[in-house]
Design an enzyme around this catalytic site. Structure first.
Site, PDB file in Angstrom:
ATOM      1  N   GLU A 196      10.540   5.993 -10.108  1.00 43.61           N
ATOM      2  CA  GLU A 196       9.269   4.794 -10.200  1.00 43.61           C
ATOM      3  C   GLU A 196       9.486   4.225  -8.891  1.00 43.61           C
ATOM      4  OE1 GLU A 196       7.612   4.443 -12.703  1.00 43.61           O
ATOM      5  OE2 GLU A 196       8.310   5.221 -14.282  1.00 43.61           O
ATOM      6  N   ASP A 218       0.684  -1.091   0.140  1.00 43.05           N
ATOM      7  CA  ASP A 218       0.009  -0.028   0.061  1.00 43.05           C
ATOM      8  C   ASP A 218       1.004   1.280  -0.217  1.00 43.05           C
ATOM      9  OD1 ASP A 218      -2.397   1.534   0.071  1.00 43.05           O
ATOM     10  OD2 ASP A 218      -3.002   1.127   1.833  1.00 43.05           O
ATOM     11  N   ASP A 240      -2.609  -2.787  -2.913  1.00 40.91           N
ATOM     12  CA  ASP A 240      -3.671  -1.721  -2.697  1.00 40.91           C
ATOM     13  C   ASP A 240      -3.205  -0.223  -3.028  1.00 40.91           C
ATOM     14  OD1 ASP A 240      -5.864  -0.336  -1.632  1.00 40.91           O
ATOM     15  OD2 ASP A 240      -5.735  -1.261   0.465  1.00 40.91           O
ATOM     16  N   HIS A 265      -0.695  -0.516   4.912  1.00 44.76           N
ATOM     17  CA  HIS A 265      -1.335   0.554   4.965  1.00 44.76           C
ATOM     18  C   HIS A 265      -0.909   1.289   6.337  1.00 44.76           C
ATOM     19  CE1 HIS A 265      -4.474   3.816   5.052  1.00 44.76           C
ATOM     20  NE2 HIS A 265      -4.579   3.507   6.348  1.00 44.76           N
TER      21      HIS A 265
END
Length: 317
Positions: free
Chosen positions: A122, A84, A154, A292
């Site tokens: 990147e 994430d 995610d 996350h």
């Protein structure tokens, strides 16, 4: 702090971000040790003290390397990863990607890394380093490399799916070459989307007296409303007491896992049970939720890469 300190527990009289950031930076970067910050208001209510202290004790247990519960995962040689990203929309500083991977057969122990993406860089360059480090850690603990890898990604919008499928996945597959020309595990990359407007209802009863209600947890819809160009499905993993439950959208952008659809869907549902900060199921697979939390902690609070001495524990919960 010396080497014998196992954990640092700090009680704050009030909630202040600068103080919290300072403690986390000290305990995650400068003197790596699991830390728990408690607001005095949280433990100041006698009627709630028992349940609050139980939750804090469980959280400290996790941060010290404990495994609170598990689900049956019959597949051998499986590694599950979650990715994430955190974007600082206000100050427009570096984006942070959290990478979390399982290191044992029951997917209850996790290894974590972060990579910072500077403007113009990147993101996949940093992800390659994280992925390679995760494979090395898996080999260190299990004395063999994983036979099958499932990656939940995610933080990807509809417009970025082709980039993930055509570029990111190819770059991640390149990492296998570091472990010999013969190493070519089964791999599936699944994009997880929770910010969707789709709602799913189940009909209860028959005839004129039937009514619509939330579908039970574990319900899957993989036809009719799915996409033409991707293999995707909707999964309802939570039970809600009021309102309409929100499903999660899973889009498989790469799959040579040699698994049928049911196994991928079943694993996705089982993974929603393994987030140790919540006693039930969460909307996304546990490695995504861990990634996350990790990306948010690094991007919002410590703003530096945490010490790798903590990478085999859930220090970011």
């Amino acid at each position: 702090m010396n080497d014998q300190v196992q954990a640092v527990v700090t009680i704050f009289p009030s909630s202040r971000d600068d103080r919290y950031n300072a403690i986390k930076k000290l305990c995650c970067v400068e003197c790596p040790v699991p830390s728990q910050v408690i607001n005095s208001r949280t433990i100041g209510q006698p009627q709630k003290l028992r349940s609050v202290t139980q939750k804090i004790a469980l959280q400290i247990n996790c941060k010290l390397g404990g495994e609170l519960w598990g689900v049956k995962i019959p597949t051998k040689g499986l590694m599950v990863c979650g990715i994430d990203t955190y974007h600082d929309a206000v100050q427009r500083k570096n984006s942070v990607a959290g990478f979390v991977s399982s290191v044992n057969a029951s997917c209850t122990r996790w290894y974590s890394r972060v990579c910072c993406q500077r403007p113009g860089e990147e993101l996949v360059n940093g992800l390659q380093l994280c992925f390679t480090a995760s494979l090395r850690k898996f080999h260190e603990i299990n004395h063999k490399l994983p036979d099958r890898i499932i990656i939940y990604r995610d933080g990807v919008g509809d417009g970025q799916m082709s980039t993930v499928a055509n570029y990111e996945v190819v770059q991640l597959i390149e990492c296998f070459k570091h472990f010999g020309q013969d190493y070519n595990p089964y791999l599936a990359v699944i994009i997880v989307q929770k910010r969707i407007h789709t709602r799913i209802l189940a009909r209860k009863g028959h005839g004129p007296n039937s009514e619509l209600d939330n579908p039970p947890p574990g319900s899957i819809l993989d036809h009719t409303i799915t996409r033409k160009e991707w293999f995707d499905f909707f999964l309802v993993s939570q039970h809600v007491r009021q309102g309409t439950v929100s499903p999660t959208h899973y889009v498989v952008v790469h799959d040579n896992s040699n698994w049928d659809v049911d196994k991928l869907q079943c694993l996705s549902y089982k993974m929603t049970h393994l987030y140790y900060n919540w006693p039930g199921t969460v909307r996304v697979p546990a490695p995504c939720q861990y990634a996350h939390k990790l990306a948010y902690l690094v991007g919002q609070n410590i703003r530096k890469e945490p010490s790798q001495l903590l990478s085999d524990r859930l220090f970011f919960l």
